[in-house]
Design a protein around this motif. Structure first.
Motif, short mmCIF file in Angstrom:
data_model
loop_
_atom_site.label_atom_id
_atom_site.label_comp_id
_atom_site.label_asym_id
_atom_site.label_seq_id
_atom_site.Cartn_x
_atom_site.Cartn_y
_atom_site.Cartn_z
N ARG A 95 26.11 24.26 22.82
CA ARG A 95 24.83 24.95 22.64
C ARG A 95 24.70 26.13 23.60
O ARG A 95 24.00 27.08 23.33
CB ARG A 95 23.68 23.97 22.88
N GLY A 96 25.36 26.06 24.73
CA GLY A 96 25.18 27.08 25.75
C GLY A 96 26.09 28.28 25.58
O GLY A 96 27.29 28.14 25.33
N GLU A 97 25.53 29.45 25.74
CA GLU A 97 26.30 30.68 25.64
C GLU A 97 27.32 30.80 26.77
O GLU A 97 28.43 31.29 26.57
CB GLU A 97 25.37 31.90 25.62
N PHE A 98 26.94 30.34 27.98
CA PHE A 98 27.89 30.42 29.09
C PHE A 98 29.15 29.63 28.79
O PHE A 98 30.26 30.10 29.02
CB PHE A 98 27.27 29.94 30.42
N MET A 99 29.00 28.42 28.29
CA MET A 99 30.16 27.57 28.01
C MET A 99 31.06 28.23 26.97
O MET A 99 32.28 28.28 27.13
CB MET A 99 29.71 26.19 27.52
N ARG A 100 30.48 28.75 25.92
CA ARG A 100 31.25 29.41 24.87
C ARG A 100 32.04 30.59 25.46
O ARG A 100 33.23 30.75 25.22
CB ARG A 100 30.33 29.88 23.75
N HIS A 101 31.35 31.40 26.26
CA HIS A 101 32.00 32.55 26.89
C HIS A 101 33.07 32.09 27.88
O HIS A 101 34.16 32.67 27.95
CB HIS A 101 30.94 33.42 27.57
N ALA A 102 32.77 31.07 28.66
CA ALA A 102 33.73 30.57 29.64
C ALA A 102 35.01 30.08 28.96
O ALA A 102 36.12 30.29 29.48
CB ALA A 102 33.11 29.44 30.48
N TRP A 103 34.89 29.46 27.79
CA TRP A 103 36.09 29.03 27.06
C TRP A 103 36.89 30.24 26.59
O TRP A 103 38.12 30.22 26.60
CB TRP A 103 35.72 28.13 25.89
N GLU A 104 36.22 31.30 26.18
CA GLU A 104 36.93 32.52 25.80
C GLU A 104 37.67 33.11 27.00
O GLU A 104 38.82 33.52 26.89
CB GLU A 104 35.96 33.55 25.22
N VAL A 105 37.00 33.13 28.14
CA VAL A 105 37.61 33.64 29.37
C VAL A 105 38.79 32.77 29.77
O VAL A 105 39.83 33.28 30.21
CB VAL A 105 36.56 33.73 30.50
N MET A 106 38.67 31.45 29.61
CA MET A 106 39.75 30.54 29.97
C MET A 106 41.04 30.91 29.24
O MET A 106 42.13 30.87 29.83
CB MET A 106 39.34 29.10 29.64
N ARG A 107 40.93 31.29 27.99
CA ARG A 107 42.12 31.66 27.21
C ARG A 107 42.79 32.91 27.76
O ARG A 107 43.94 33.18 27.44
CB ARG A 107 41.76 31.86 25.75
N GLN A 108 42.07 33.68 28.54
CA GLN A 108 42.63 34.93 29.09
C GLN A 108 43.32 34.74 30.44
O GLN A 108 43.94 35.67 30.95
CB GLN A 108 41.52 35.98 29.21
N ILE A 109 43.23 33.53 31.00
CA ILE A 109 43.93 33.25 32.25
C ILE A 109 45.42 33.17 31.92
O ILE A 109 45.83 32.36 31.09
CB ILE A 109 43.44 31.95 32.91
N LYS A 110 46.19 34.01 32.55
CA LYS A 110 47.61 34.14 32.22
C LYS A 110 48.46 33.01 32.78
O LYS A 110 48.19 32.51 33.89
CB LYS A 110 48.15 35.47 32.73
N PRO A 111 49.50 32.61 32.06
CA PRO A 111 50.44 31.62 32.58
C PRO A 111 51.05 32.12 33.89
O PRO A 111 51.37 33.31 34.02
CB PRO A 111 51.52 31.53 31.50
N GLY A 112 51.18 31.23 34.85
CA GLY A 112 51.75 31.59 36.13
C GLY A 112 50.78 32.29 37.06
O GLY A 112 51.15 32.69 38.16
N ALA A 113 49.53 32.45 36.62
CA ALA A 113 48.52 33.12 37.44
C ALA A 113 47.23 32.31 37.47
O ALA A 113 46.18 32.78 37.05
CB ALA A 113 48.26 34.52 36.91
N PRO A 114 47.29 31.06 37.95
CA PRO A 114 46.07 30.23 37.97
C PRO A 114 45.00 30.86 38.85
O PRO A 114 45.29 31.67 39.73
CB PRO A 114 46.55 28.90 38.55
N VAL A 115 43.76 30.48 38.56
CA VAL A 115 42.61 30.98 39.32
C VAL A 115 41.84 29.78 39.87
O VAL A 115 41.97 28.67 39.38
CB VAL A 115 41.69 31.86 38.45
N THR A 116 41.02 30.05 40.86
CA THR A 116 40.15 29.00 41.39
C THR A 116 38.88 28.91 40.55
O THR A 116 38.57 29.82 39.78
CB THR A 116 39.75 29.31 42.85
N TYR A 117 38.15 27.82 40.72
CA TYR A 117 36.86 27.68 40.04
C TYR A 117 35.94 28.85 40.40
O TYR A 117 35.21 29.36 39.56
CB TYR A 117 36.18 26.36 40.39
N THR A 118 35.99 29.28 41.66
CA THR A 118 35.16 30.40 42.09
C THR A 118 35.52 31.66 41.31
O THR A 118 34.64 32.37 40.80
CB THR A 118 35.32 30.64 43.61
N ARG A 119 36.80 31.94 41.22
CA ARG A 119 37.25 33.14 40.48
C ARG A 119 36.94 33.00 39.00
O ARG A 119 36.53 33.96 38.34
CB ARG A 119 38.75 33.36 40.71
#
Length: 165
Positions: free
Chosen positions: A82-106
């Protein structure tokens, strides 16, 4: 009708649940289809049957495991929130590149809400399509592994696999 198929991987069985069109609704390092279905939003539930023809995801997972770390990028997923943030966050998650993990803060920052670290963590926790949406690429703020629904040895293996690629 949904379909499910389990693949053998170097880190154990990996099961995917897809629509007839091949969109992934659930995925994880388990053979327990009811457990996977418990992660799916009620509005996306349907009867599930075993079928090795689950669309392109089987080949994409095999290619990923063989070293093509971008093989999963084009796989269609269907998750509901239901939340727009969650939907957007999942889209952003797909853009995290292999071999380049990020922290929760990032990850929160990339998702447009730098102070929403707990919401970013919730996006990882509510991800029903593990590996396809790479929540394993999000680490604790101190750089340690943190949690992973399918176990820290699986998360560690995935990160090492991607770092070697």
């Amino acid at each position: 009708m949904l379909r499910h198929s389990t693949l053998d991987t170097p880190i154990g069985p990996f099961t995917v649940v897809t629509t007839a069109a091949g969109a992934v609704r659930a995925a994880g390092f388990t053979t327990d289809v009811p457990e996977l279905m418990s992660l799916v939003h009620p509005s996306l539930l349907a009867p599930v049957e075993a079928d090795d023809d689950v669309g392109p995801v089987r080949a994409a997972v095999r290619d990923y495991l063989a070293g093509d770390l971008t093989a999963l990028d084009g796989i269609v997923v269907e998750q509901y929130t239901r939340g727009e943030f969650m939907r957007h966050a999942w889209e952003v998650m797909r853009q995290i590149k292999p071999g380049a993990p990020v922290t929760y803060t990032r990850y929160a920052d990339l998702s447009g809400r730098p102070t929403a670290i707990r919401a970013a963590a919730a996006a990882c926790a509510r991800n029903a399509v593990a590996l396809i949406l790479p929540c394993h690429r999000v680490l604790r703020t101190d750089g340690s592994l943190g949690g992973y629904r399918w176990g820290l040895p699986v998360k560690s293996w995935l990160l090492e696999h991607e770092a070697a690629g």
